[in-house]
Design a protein around this motif. Structure first.
Motif, PDB file in Angstrom:
ATOM      1  N   ALA A  67       0.839   9.243  -3.334  1.00 25.21           N
ATOM      2  CA  ALA A  67       1.272   9.158  -1.940  1.00 25.21           C
ATOM      3  C   ALA A  67       2.658   9.772  -1.823  1.00 25.21           C
ATOM      4  O   ALA A  67       3.655   9.102  -2.052  1.00 25.21           O
ATOM      5  CB  ALA A  67       1.298   7.687  -1.503  1.00 25.21           C
ATOM      6  N   PRO A  68       2.737  11.077  -1.507  1.00 25.77           N
ATOM      7  CA  PRO A  68       4.027  11.776  -1.534  1.00 25.77           C
ATOM      8  C   PRO A  68       5.062  11.200  -0.558  1.00 25.77           C
ATOM      9  O   PRO A  68       4.709  10.705   0.511  1.00 25.77           O
ATOM     10  CB  PRO A  68       3.664  13.208  -1.138  1.00 25.77           C
ATOM     11  CG  PRO A  68       2.206  13.331  -1.377  1.00 25.77           C
ATOM     12  CD  PRO A  68       1.628  11.962  -1.178  1.00 25.77           C
ATOM     13  N   PHE A  69       6.318  11.315  -0.991  1.00 23.30           N
ATOM     14  CA  PHE A  69       7.455  10.907  -0.161  1.00 23.30           C
ATOM     15  C   PHE A  69       7.422  11.671   1.158  1.00 23.30           C
ATOM     16  O   PHE A  69       7.203  12.878   1.176  1.00 23.30           O
ATOM     17  CB  PHE A  69       8.738  11.242  -0.932  1.00 23.30           C
ATOM     18  CG  PHE A  69      10.011  11.014  -0.179  1.00 23.30           C
ATOM     19  CD1 PHE A  69      10.263   9.806   0.450  1.00 23.30           C
ATOM     20  CD2 PHE A  69      10.985  12.010  -0.129  1.00 23.30           C
ATOM     21  CE1 PHE A  69      11.458   9.587   1.125  1.00 23.30           C
ATOM     22  CE2 PHE A  69      12.183  11.800   0.539  1.00 23.30           C
ATOM     23  CZ  PHE A  69      12.416  10.584   1.172  1.00 23.30           C
ATOM     24  N   ASN A  70       7.589  10.956   2.244  1.00 20.75           N
ATOM     25  CA  ASN A  70       7.678  11.604   3.551  1.00 20.75           C
ATOM     26  C   ASN A  70       8.799  10.935   4.337  1.00 20.75           C
ATOM     27  O   ASN A  70       8.606   9.889   4.947  1.00 20.75           O
ATOM     28  CB  ASN A  70       6.345  11.464   4.296  1.00 20.75           C
ATOM     29  CG  ASN A  70       6.413  12.082   5.675  1.00 20.75           C
ATOM     30  OD1 ASN A  70       7.462  12.562   6.095  1.00 20.75           O
ATOM     31  ND2 ASN A  70       5.304  12.064   6.387  1.00 20.75           N
ATOM     32  N   ASN A  79       0.881  -1.168   0.000  1.00 22.37           N
ATOM     33  CA  ASN A  79       0.000   0.000   0.000  1.00 22.37           C
ATOM     34  C   ASN A  79       0.919   1.218   0.000  1.00 22.37           C
ATOM     35  O   ASN A  79       1.609   1.482   0.981  1.00 22.37           O
ATOM     36  CB  ASN A  79      -0.871  -0.040   1.260  1.00 22.37           C
ATOM     37  CG  ASN A  79      -1.613   1.268   1.486  1.00 22.37           C
ATOM     38  OD1 ASN A  79      -1.560   2.179   0.669  1.00 22.37           O
ATOM     39  ND2 ASN A  79      -2.291   1.346   2.609  1.00 22.37           N
ATOM     40  N   PHE A  80       0.917   1.965  -1.109  1.00 28.33           N
ATOM     41  CA  PHE A  80       1.861   3.083  -1.229  1.00 28.33           C
ATOM     42  C   PHE A  80       1.566   4.210  -0.242  1.00 28.33           C
ATOM     43  O   PHE A  80       2.384   5.076  -0.023  1.00 28.33           O
ATOM     44  CB  PHE A  80       1.876   3.623  -2.658  1.00 28.33           C
ATOM     45  CG  PHE A  80       2.311   2.598  -3.663  1.00 28.33           C
ATOM     46  CD1 PHE A  80       3.481   1.874  -3.478  1.00 28.33           C
ATOM     47  CD2 PHE A  80       1.547   2.328  -4.786  1.00 28.33           C
ATOM     48  CE1 PHE A  80       3.888   0.910  -4.380  1.00 28.33           C
ATOM     49  CE2 PHE A  80       1.943   1.371  -5.706  1.00 28.33           C
ATOM     50  CZ  PHE A  80       3.111   0.660  -5.505  1.00 28.33           C
ATOM     51  N   HIS A  81       0.363   4.188   0.342  1.00 29.67           N
ATOM     52  CA  HIS A  81       0.011   5.230   1.315  1.00 29.67           C
ATOM     53  C   HIS A  81       0.490   4.875   2.723  1.00 29.67           C
ATOM     54  O   HIS A  81       0.329   5.666   3.644  1.00 29.67           O
ATOM     55  CB  HIS A  81      -1.502   5.454   1.326  1.00 29.67           C
ATOM     56  CG  HIS A  81      -2.024   5.893  -0.016  1.00 29.67           C
ATOM     57  ND1 HIS A  81      -2.290   7.210  -0.313  1.00 29.67           N
ATOM     58  CD2 HIS A  81      -2.286   5.195  -1.147  1.00 29.67           C
ATOM     59  CE1 HIS A  81      -2.722   7.286  -1.572  1.00 29.67           C
ATOM     60  NE2 HIS A  81      -2.720   6.081  -2.094  1.00 29.67           N
ATOM     61  N   SER A  82       1.014   3.650   2.875  1.00 32.17           N
ATOM     62  CA  SER A  82       1.488   3.266   4.208  1.00 32.17           C
ATOM     63  C   SER A  82       2.709   4.105   4.575  1.00 32.17           C
ATOM     64  O   SER A  82       3.445   4.571   3.703  1.00 32.17           O
ATOM     65  CB  SER A  82       1.862   1.788   4.222  1.00 32.17           C
ATOM     66  OG  SER A  82       3.003   1.580   3.409  1.00 32.17           O
ATOM     67  N   LEU A  83       2.903   4.269   5.873  1.00 32.17           N
ATOM     68  CA  LEU A  83       4.051   5.055   6.329  1.00 32.17           C
ATOM     69  C   LEU A  83       5.346   4.417   5.870  1.00 32.17           C
ATOM     70  O   LEU A  83       6.311   5.091   5.531  1.00 32.17           O
ATOM     71  CB  LEU A  83       4.015   5.172   7.853  1.00 32.17           C
ATOM     72  CG  LEU A  83       2.764   5.873   8.388  1.00 32.17           C
ATOM     73  CD1 LEU A  83       2.754   5.867   9.901  1.00 32.17           C
ATOM     74  CD2 LEU A  83       2.676   7.300   7.862  1.00 32.17           C
ATOM     75  N   GLU A  84       5.336   3.076   5.809  1.00 29.91           N
ATOM     76  CA  GLU A  84       6.543   2.371   5.398  1.00 29.91           C
ATOM     77  C   GLU A  84       6.918   2.717   3.955  1.00 29.91           C
ATOM     78  O   GLU A  84       8.065   3.053   3.664  1.00 29.91           O
ATOM     79  CB  GLU A  84       6.293   0.872   5.548  1.00 29.91           C
ATOM     80  CG  GLU A  84       7.567   0.079   5.611  1.00 29.91           C
ATOM     81  CD  GLU A  84       7.292  -1.403   5.490  1.00 29.91           C
ATOM     82  OE1 GLU A  84       6.157  -1.831   5.765  1.00 29.91           O
ATOM     83  OE2 GLU A  84       8.237  -2.106   5.098  1.00 29.91           O
ATOM     84  N   SER A  85       5.943   2.648   3.055  1.00 29.11           N
ATOM     85  CA  SER A  85       6.256   2.963   1.650  1.00 29.11           C
ATOM     86  C   SER A  85       6.582   4.430   1.464  1.00 29.11           C
ATOM     87  O   SER A  85       7.479   4.784   0.700  1.00 29.11           O
ATOM     88  CB  SER A  85       5.075   2.607   0.742  1.00 29.11           C
ATOM     89  OG  SER A  85       4.957   1.220   0.603  1.00 29.11           O
TER      90      SER A  85
END
Ligand code: HEC
Length: 134
Positions: free
Chosen positions: A118-121, A68-74
């Motif tokens: 899902a932007p890079f964070n 899931n690209f929206h996960s904090l991990e991704s």
């Protein structure tokens, strides 16, 4: 008065230092998200879902579930890390590499679209903010 070039060095350095953030912000990021959207919907959405939430229709056939690209991990992974998976695939998973089916430019396009969804964070893991839900 005589021309004394060394006296200009301070001013010149000052201008360069002040201009640095502007130059850094002007750098181009590789990849065209519009083209990436077309590619993503064609090749990736069946597994990763239209919005990149990892819940596409093919997931019911998979033992290893798509990211899931929206996960904090991704979101805390760098472009480079994600590009590696897109190019070479993830071992022991249905995520195979795309180097033979997509050109390098196309892989950047699709990555740029993922980062649009899902932007890079980089500090997602340190300071978890609410996950984005496309
Ligand atoms: C057959 C289903 C499937 C398809 C099609 C697919 N993926 Fe994946 N993808 C996965 C799975 C499963 C994983 C998780 C691998 C793991 O965790 O070992 C994954 C992981 C990833 C990751 C790593 C995410 C992370 O946080 O580490 C990226 C990036 C990715 N996929 C991009 C893509 C792109 C881009 C496409 C289309 C060009 C695509 N995937 C097509 C199943 C798929």
């Amino acid at each position: 008065m005589m021309y004394q070039p060394h006296k200009r060095i301070g001013l010149l350095s000052f201008i360069l230092i002040m201009a640095w953030p502007i130059l850094a912000l002007c750098q181009e990021v590789p990849g065209n998200p519009q083209n990436g959207k077309v590619l993503f919907e064609k090749h990736c959405a069946n597994c990763h879902g239209e919005k990149g939430t990892g819940d596409g229709p093919d997931t019911k056939f998979l033992l290893v579930q798509p990211a899931n690209f929206h996960s904090l991990e991704s979101r805390s992974k760098t472009d480079w890390e994600l590009m590696n998976v897109i190019t070479f695939g993830a071992i022991f998973s249905p995520m195979h590499g795309w180097s033979e089916r997509l050109t390098e430019d196309e892989r950047w396009d699709v990555l740029r679209y993922i980062r649009f969804l899902a932007p890079f964070n980089p500090i997602a893991n340190l300071y978890p903010l609410p996950e984005t839900h496309g």
